[in-house]
Scaffold this motif. Structure first.
Motif, short mmCIF file in Angstrom:
data_model
loop_
_atom_site.label_atom_id
_atom_site.label_comp_id
_atom_site.label_asym_id
_atom_site.label_seq_id
_atom_site.Cartn_x
_atom_site.Cartn_y
_atom_site.Cartn_z
N ALA A 119 0.84 -1.20 0.00
CA ALA A 119 0.00 0.00 0.00
C ALA A 119 0.88 1.25 0.00
CB ALA A 119 -0.90 0.00 1.22
N PRO A 120 0.45 2.30 -0.71
CA PRO A 120 1.25 3.54 -0.73
C PRO A 120 1.21 4.25 0.61
CG PRO A 120 -0.85 3.87 -1.83
CD PRO A 120 -0.76 2.41 -1.53
N TYR A 121 2.14 5.17 0.78
CA TYR A 121 2.23 5.96 2.01
C TYR A 121 1.26 7.13 1.95
CZ TYR A 121 4.09 9.25 5.43
OH TYR A 121 4.22 10.14 6.47
N PHE A 122 0.50 7.34 3.03
CA PHE A 122 -0.46 8.43 3.09
C PHE A 122 -0.07 9.44 4.17
CE2 PHE A 122 -3.01 4.87 1.41
CZ PHE A 122 -3.44 5.46 0.23
N ARG A 123 -0.18 10.72 3.80
CA ARG A 123 0.02 11.79 4.78
C ARG A 123 -1.28 12.06 5.52
NH1 ARG A 123 4.59 14.95 4.04
NH2 ARG A 123 4.11 15.55 6.20
N SER A 124 -1.16 12.77 6.64
CA SER A 124 -2.31 13.05 7.49
C SER A 124 -3.32 13.96 6.78
CB SER A 124 -1.84 13.72 8.78
OG SER A 124 -2.93 14.24 9.51
N SER A 125 -4.61 13.62 6.94
CA SER A 125 -5.66 14.48 6.40
C SER A 125 -5.71 15.82 7.12
CB SER A 125 -7.02 13.77 6.51
OG SER A 125 -7.08 12.64 5.68
N LEU A 126 -5.26 15.85 8.37
CA LEU A 126 -5.21 17.11 9.11
C LEU A 126 -4.19 18.06 8.49
CD1 LEU A 126 -5.43 15.94 12.84
CD2 LEU A 126 -7.21 17.02 11.45
N LEU A 127 -3.09 17.50 7.98
CA LEU A 127 -2.10 18.33 7.28
C LEU A 127 -2.72 18.91 6.01
CD1 LEU A 127 0.81 19.38 7.00
CD2 LEU A 127 1.35 17.26 5.77
N ALA A 128 -3.47 18.07 5.29
CA ALA A 128 -4.15 18.54 4.09
C ALA A 128 -5.14 19.65 4.42
CB ALA A 128 -4.87 17.38 3.41
N LEU A 129 -5.86 19.49 5.53
CA LEU A 129 -6.82 20.50 5.96
C LEU A 129 -6.12 21.81 6.31
CD1 LEU A 129 -9.74 21.24 6.69
CD2 LEU A 129 -9.31 20.31 8.97
N PHE A 130 -4.98 21.71 6.98
CA PHE A 130 -4.21 22.90 7.33
C PHE A 130 -3.79 23.66 6.07
CE2 PHE A 130 0.09 24.72 7.68
CZ PHE A 130 -0.16 25.74 8.59
N PHE A 131 -3.26 22.92 5.09
CA PHE A 131 -2.87 23.54 3.82
C PHE A 131 -4.09 24.19 3.15
CE2 PHE A 131 0.85 20.38 3.33
CZ PHE A 131 1.74 21.29 3.88
N ALA A 132 -5.23 23.48 3.17
CA ALA A 132 -6.42 23.96 2.48
C ALA A 132 -6.94 25.25 3.10
CB ALA A 132 -7.51 22.88 2.51
N VAL A 133 -7.04 25.28 4.42
CA VAL A 133 -7.55 26.47 5.12
C VAL A 133 -6.61 27.65 4.91
CG1 VAL A 133 -8.06 27.46 7.38
CG2 VAL A 133 -8.83 25.14 6.84
N THR A 134 -5.32 27.42 5.02
CA THR A 134 -4.34 28.49 4.84
C THR A 134 -4.38 29.06 3.43
OG1 THR A 134 -2.87 27.45 6.47
CG2 THR A 134 -1.90 29.09 5.00
N ILE A 135 -4.37 28.17 2.44
CA ILE A 135 -4.37 28.61 1.05
C ILE A 135 -5.68 29.32 0.71
CG2 ILE A 135 -4.41 27.80 -1.35
CD1 ILE A 135 -2.43 25.60 -0.42
N ALA A 136 -6.81 28.79 1.18
CA ALA A 136 -8.11 29.42 0.92
C ALA A 136 -8.17 30.82 1.52
CB ALA A 136 -9.23 28.55 1.47
N ALA A 137 -7.67 30.97 2.75
CA ALA A 137 -7.70 32.27 3.43
C ALA A 137 -6.84 33.29 2.70
CB ALA A 137 -7.25 32.12 4.87
N VAL A 138 -5.63 32.87 2.33
CA VAL A 138 -4.72 33.79 1.64
C VAL A 138 -5.27 34.16 0.26
CG1 VAL A 138 -2.42 34.01 0.61
CG2 VAL A 138 -2.67 32.98 2.89
N THR A 139 -5.82 33.18 -0.45
CA THR A 139 -6.38 33.45 -1.79
C THR A 139 -7.55 34.41 -1.71
OG1 THR A 139 -5.74 31.22 -2.51
CG2 THR A 139 -7.37 32.38 -3.83
N TYR A 140 -8.44 34.17 -0.75
CA TYR A 140 -9.61 35.05 -0.60
C TYR A 140 -9.15 36.47 -0.21
CZ TYR A 140 -14.06 36.89 1.07
OH TYR A 140 -15.17 37.67 1.24
N TRP A 141 -8.21 36.56 0.72
CA TRP A 141 -7.74 37.88 1.17
C TRP A 141 -7.07 38.63 0.02
CZ3 TRP A 141 -2.52 39.38 1.21
CH2 TRP A 141 -2.30 40.65 1.75
N TYR A 142 -6.24 37.97 -0.76
CA TYR A 142 -5.50 38.65 -1.82
C TYR A 142 -6.42 39.09 -2.96
CZ TYR A 142 -1.99 39.67 -5.35
OH TYR A 142 -1.23 40.31 -6.28
N ILE A 143 -7.40 38.24 -3.31
CA ILE A 143 -8.24 38.54 -4.47
C ILE A 143 -9.47 39.35 -4.10
CG2 ILE A 143 -9.64 37.51 -6.30
CD1 ILE A 143 -7.75 35.13 -6.29
N LEU A 144 -10.11 39.01 -3.01
CA LEU A 144 -11.40 39.61 -2.69
C LEU A 144 -11.38 40.47 -1.41
CD1 LEU A 144 -13.67 36.52 -3.43
CD2 LEU A 144 -13.25 38.48 -4.92
N GLY A 145 -10.32 40.33 -0.62
CA GLY A 145 -10.28 41.00 0.66
C GLY A 145 -10.12 42.51 0.57
#
Length: 226
Positions: free
Chosen positions: A200-226
């Protein structure tokens, strides 16, 4: 669905998890927001449809930026290094498709990369595009004299992406109907039939994915629409 099976020559196979939940969610959320963006592109750009086009476009940018990060730091099968292969590997796969073991095959890997690049480019161009009447991207004032050119490219690339998406769907149906390979089921369940001795392949934590997602979404929204 059974967790075991046999291939055409009687070799034993088992259902092996090959995609992590973040990658699965990315795929289907992108399908939804891309569909919203494409649909709203053919509707009058004011009110509800203007908002749909704007926010789906911003969501696409955030999603693909997340996918780029996850393609570097994420799970084994999600990493670009696992499926973006050399031309030699592509030729080897064309000669013997059974040489591919897990995740995207070499041809599919290049298709994924092309789709990500084109969809991201389309969404970024939309930030600077304007129809001169009803709708303008949030950064259209920064386009200056290139506004009309950017808008024209945005429209042409949008139509091109619809054709490419249609080709992608036809390819999936070809694999399903002709090659008897279901590419939809693994992205829905995260599992695919693989040789029983395959690791089976190696999987990273879904919490890490969530952290990346929230951070990127916040920065993207702030830069474009904030």
């Amino acid at each position: 669905m059974n967790d075991s099976a046999e291939d055409a020559v009687g070799r034993s196979k088992k259902a092996l998890k090959i995609w992590d939940i973040p990658t699965q969610l990315f795929h289907w959320v992108l399908v939804v927001v891309f569909g919203m963006s494409a649909y709203s592109a053919f509707e009058p750009k004011f009110g509800f449809y203007a908002d749909m086009h704007l926010y789906s476009g911003v969501a696409i940018i955030a999603l693909i930026l997340w996918r780029i990060v996850w393609g570097i730091f994420g799970s084994e099968t999600a990493r670009f290094s696992s499926f973006v292969k050399t031309p030699v590997a592509v030729i080897k796969y064309l000669k013997n498709s059974s040489s591919h073991k897990i995740g995207h095959n070499p041809i599919g890997g290049y298709s994924v990369l092309l789709m990500l690049i084109l969809i991201l480019a389309q969404a970024l161009l939309g930030l600077f595009a304007t129809d001169g009447m009803l709708f303008s991207g949030p950064l259209s004032n920064e386009a200056g004299s290139y506004g009309d050119l950017i808008t024209e490219i945005h429209e042409i690339l949008g139509l091109t992406l619809l054709y490419i998406t249609g080709g992608h769907i036809l390819a999936v149906l070809f694999y399903l109907g002709i090659k008897k390979t279901n590419l939809i089921w693994p992205m829905l369940t995260g599992k695919a039939f693989s040789p029983t001795d395959m690791k089976a392949p190696y999987f990273r934590s879904s919490l890490l994915a969530l952290f990346f997602a929230v951070t990127i979404a916040a920065v993207t929204y702030w830069y474009i629409l904030g």
